[in-house]
Design an enzyme around this catalytic site. Structure first.
Site, PDB file in Angstrom:
ATOM      1  N   LYS A   1      -6.926 -10.741  -5.167  1.00  0.00           N
ATOM      2  CA  LYS A   1      -7.979 -10.815  -4.170  1.00  0.00           C
ATOM      3  C   LYS A   1      -9.128  -9.877  -4.505  1.00  0.00           C
ATOM      4  CE  LYS A   1      -8.868  -9.663   0.677  1.00  0.00           C
ATOM      5  NZ  LYS A   1      -8.285  -9.068   1.907  1.00  0.00           N
TER       6      LYS A   1
ATOM      7  N   LYS B   1     -12.736  -4.442  -1.629  1.00  0.00           N
ATOM      8  CA  LYS B   1     -13.574  -3.240  -1.668  1.00  0.00           C
ATOM      9  C   LYS B   1     -12.782  -2.040  -2.137  1.00  0.00           C
ATOM     10  CE  LYS B   1     -14.450  -3.514   2.701  1.00  0.00           C
ATOM     11  NZ  LYS B   1     -13.721  -4.749   2.994  1.00  0.00           N
TER      12      LYS B   1
ATOM     13  N   LYS C   1       0.820  -1.212   0.000  1.00  0.00           N
ATOM     14  CA  LYS C   1       0.000   0.000   0.000  1.00  0.00           C
ATOM     15  C   LYS C   1       0.852   1.260   0.000  1.00  0.00           C
ATOM     16  CE  LYS C   1      -4.081  -2.031   2.179  1.00  0.00           C
ATOM     17  NZ  LYS C   1      -5.017  -1.981   3.329  1.00  0.00           N
TER      18      LYS C   1
END
Length: 389
Positions: free
Chosen positions: A246, A249, A151
């Site tokens: 994966k 959201k 990230k």
């Protein structure tokens, strides 16, 4: 009663939720009831003239879900809004998403008369314990976290706050506050659970045992060291556009996932356009066919069927036929959840009451653990200790 915290993941139907009976939360649809988590422990019994042995303590399970049970357990479900702020966010949207997530819990069948639902930030012990645990967590342990590396690389150093690095400690706090035995996690979350285990063991070594006893406490372990509970199916649901990534959201494309509140036409369009392959027939566990395995797994999850049953039904289907079957199953599965969700969101007073009551019950449990751990700085709290055993 033992304490259990279970959760669903917003981008897929909730295979681990289970609740019985009435109450405003309502009973689960029959299909949902087939997808319950079975982690009960047999109780000890005695016969003859001997005094009955005390019942074996039922295992505890803890989990939470970001805002983007059976009668054997006292269940608590929480929305981890503090985790959601580790990346840029807008406060009004976060507040709306938090309430929406709570409503989804209830819509999925959680009976608020038997289970507590609360917001993480409403129980301050989560943050307080996180700070105390941070003082005992080596920075090197956090630097090795894969998700932080991924990230931070995408966002850039100037756009990444310290919270993105330290949030695994908050996750450890979420788990350890409730002295949990088992934590339901996806395969990609096992590293964070391992960190939680390491923190618990380190703290127990630093402050527990004889050291604790010398300060007037009872000795022993301050925290239970939890184990991972990975479901046999759906442990890691993959993207509709890439069977090797994966389902998330936070993925840029909404096409990559099925949201619980997606309307019928959106579900139909997503499944129609989802990535497949050119192999004949359908099969599980072929490494050359990740999309096939993923779509069959989704179908297995939402229908509650075994892998063998899915194979018998679908192995000779072509993609057109299977996509129709999968679409119909998804719509049937999500429709009662969506109806109940709208009912709950139209009654804000009810939702406020559920969250207020839930946070109060959770705080009572969490404060015991927090007070136990603060003994090394406020020694008088030692005598309030209640053993996690």
């Amino acid at each position: 009663m033992s304490r259990t915290l279970l959760s669903h993941i917003l981008h897929r139907p909730p295979p681990l939720l289970a609740s019985r009976g009435g109450g405003r939360g309502g009973a689960l649809p029959s299909r949902l009831r087939t997808l319950r988590l079975n982690c009960s422990v047999a109780e000890a019994t005695a016969s003859g003239d001997e005094a009955p042995a005390p019942p074996a303590r039922k295992k505890r399970v803890v989990s939470g879900v970001q805002p983007t049970g059976v009668d054997l357990y006292e269940t608590l479900f929480f929305i981890v809004d503090l985790h959601a702020i580790t990346l840029p966010y807008e406060a009004p949207q976060l507040s709306k998403a938090t309430r929406s997530t709570a409503a989804i819990y209830l819509a999925c069948g959680i009976d608020s008369s038997k289970a507590s639902i609360f917001v993480q930030s409403h129980v301050r012990a989560h943050v307080e314990l996180m700070w105390l645990l941070s003082s005992s967590t080596p920075i090197g342990w956090l630097n090795r976290m894969i998700q932080f590396k991924e990230k931070s690389r995408k966002a850039g150093d100037e756009n990444v706050g310290v919270a993105l690095l330290t949030y695994p400690v908050l996750m450890a706090s979420d788990i350890l506050l409730y002295q949990s035995d088992l934590v339901p996690v996806g395969e990609d979350q096992t590293q964070h659970l391992e960190l939680t285990r390491e923190i618990a063991e380190r703290v127990n070594n630093l402050y527990g045992g004889r050291k604790w006893k010398k300060m007037g406490g009872r000795g022993g372990s301050l925290f239970k060291v939890p184990e991972a509970l990975i479901p046999p199916a759906g442990a890691r649901v993959m993207s509709l556009t890439d069977g090797l990534s994966k389902m998330s959201k936070s993925a840029p494309s909404d096409q990559s996932r099925i949201n619980l509140l997606d309307p019928k036409d959106v579900i139909m369009n997503k499944i129609k356009r989802c990535k497949t392959d050119s192999f004949p027939g359908l099969e599980f566990d072929n490494p050359e066919r990740p999309e096939c395995n993923n779509l069959l797994s989704i179908y297995q999850i939402i229908t509650g069927k075994t892998k063998e049953e899915v194979i018998r039904e679908c192995e000779n289907m072509n993609w057109g036929s299977f996509k129709t079957t999968l679409t119909d199953a998804l719509i049937d599965h999500l429709q009662p959840i969506q109806v109940r969700y709208e009912e709950i969101m139209s009654d804000p007073g009810y939702l406020d009451g559920v969250l207020l009551e839930g946070s109060g019950k959770a705080a009572e449990i969490a404060d015991i653990t927090l007070n136990n751990f603060t003994f090394h700085s406020v020694a008088i709290k030692v005598n309030d200790y209640q053993s996690p055993e």
